[in-house]
Design an enzyme around this catalytic site. Structure first.
Site, PDB file in Angstrom:
ATOM      1  N   ASP A  52       0.844  -1.198   0.000  1.00 25.72           N
ATOM      2  CA  ASP A  52       0.000   0.000   0.000  1.00 25.72           C
ATOM      3  C   ASP A  52       0.870   1.234   0.000  1.00 25.72           C
ATOM      4  O   ASP A  52       2.094   1.149   0.107  1.00 25.72           O
ATOM      5  CB  ASP A  52      -0.898   0.013   1.248  1.00 25.72           C
ATOM      6  CG  ASP A  52      -0.073  -0.038   2.535  1.00 25.72           C
ATOM      7  OD1 ASP A  52       0.366   1.026   2.992  1.00 25.72           O
ATOM      8  OD2 ASP A  52       0.154  -1.140   3.059  1.00 25.72           O
ATOM      9  N   ASP A 100       0.640   3.547   2.376  1.00 26.85           N
ATOM     10  CA  ASP A 100       0.453   4.079   3.723  1.00 26.85           C
ATOM     11  C   ASP A 100      -0.701   5.081   3.694  1.00 26.85           C
ATOM     12  O   ASP A 100      -1.769   4.750   3.179  1.00 26.85           O
ATOM     13  CB  ASP A 100       1.755   4.671   4.262  1.00 26.85           C
ATOM     14  CG  ASP A 100       1.755   4.759   5.783  1.00 26.85           C
ATOM     15  OD1 ASP A 100       1.407   3.746   6.423  1.00 26.85           O
ATOM     16  OD2 ASP A 100       2.101   5.814   6.331  1.00 26.85           O
TER      17      ASP A 100
END
Length: 281
Positions: free
Chosen positions: A206, A208
């Site tokens: 991802d 974040d």
């Protein structure tokens, strides 16, 4: 001997012909589970699941000292970890494989950071905490099978278990961090105290929380969906690494305790001498 520490979703090592299951008990408490000693493609290997079988331990609950000690006692000279990480750099998209060279400890002293203390004083250099030789071997293993492994990055370790705020994500970016995770500290520093060459492969799941698009913010369901696909690539990478001769750890790692222990031998009790002897191997 190479030790593999499996992170999220990496609870066993396919192809490992297990020859022994070694005790999780150590002078520093129980490791996350038994250490598996065996061979993959004829290569002697150690394996330990960082979070335990079935993912029982949160990052702040892992007994990192016991894990590293159990692997060193079993004969490890270098340690390669696998971990889920968030990206703080748009170039490192979800699905990427990334290897840190440097670490920022943002756990802020809440975890037991060292084997030393309580009558045994030592100060170990961690200026270059990662084994460049091991990292380069992993990158080369990726090249042999057409996988790109980003390297030379900085990993910021946060306490968890919650996912970070946008403000925290931007703060870590301002520090120069490329990756964020919850498990490599104090593992990397304990490995140096145990005189092990250390490197880790980060599986980017991802971005974040720093992007403007809320759809890009870290969510557990999305993380695990992406992680499963990336884990398959990481397993291929490991197989490629084990198909070639492994590097020898740098002297800086294998001799990290030379001159670092300040307490004289005569001041140590029998138990302290015993565990220190394991670290010094």
């Amino acid at each position: 001997m190479l030790a593999i520490v499996g992170g999220t979703g990496f609870y066993e090592l396919p192809g490992l012909e297990i020859e022994a299951r070694l005790s999780a008990a150590t002078p520093f408490g129980e490791a996350s589970g038994e250490v598996h000693l065996g061979r993959v493609q004829g290569q002697p290997l150690l394996f330990l699941a960082r979070h335990g079988a079935g993912h029982r331990w949160l990052p702040h609950e892992v007994n990192y000292r016991a894990n590293v000690f159990a692997l060193k006692r079993a004969g490890a000279t270098q340690l390669l970890g696998f971990s889920a990480v968030g990206s703080l750099d748009e170039v490192l998209a979800p699905g990427a494989l990334a290897m840190p060279a440097q670490y920022i400890d943002w756990t802020r002293g809440r975890r037991t950071q060292t084997f030393f203390g309580k009558g045994v004083a030592a100060h170990v250099s961690t200026a270059e905490p990662v084994s460049a030789r091991l990292a380069e071997a992993v990158v080369a293993a990726g090249e042999r099978i057409g996988l790109t492994v980003a390297s030379g990055l900085t990993y910021a370790c946060v306490e968890g278990p919650r996912l970070g705020t946008r403000a925290e994500s931007h703060l870590l970016r301002s520090f120069g961090a490329h990756l964020v995770g919850m498990t490599n500290v104090p593992e990397v520093f304990l490995a140096r105290e145990a005189q092990l060459g250390y490197a880790t492969v980060g599986l980017v799941t991802d971005y974040d929380s720093w992007m403007d698009d809320p759809a890009q913010h870290a969510q557990v369901q999305t993380i695990f969906e992406r992680y499963g696909h990336t884990l398959a690539a990481a397993r291929r990478l490991l197989a490629s690494l084990l198909a070639a001769p492994l590097p020898t750890p740098e002297p800086a790692a294998r001799q990290a305790l030379v001159g670092a222990v300040l307490t004289p031998e005569v001041a140590l009790d029998a138990a302290q001498r015993d565990w220190l002897a394991v670290l010094r191997r």
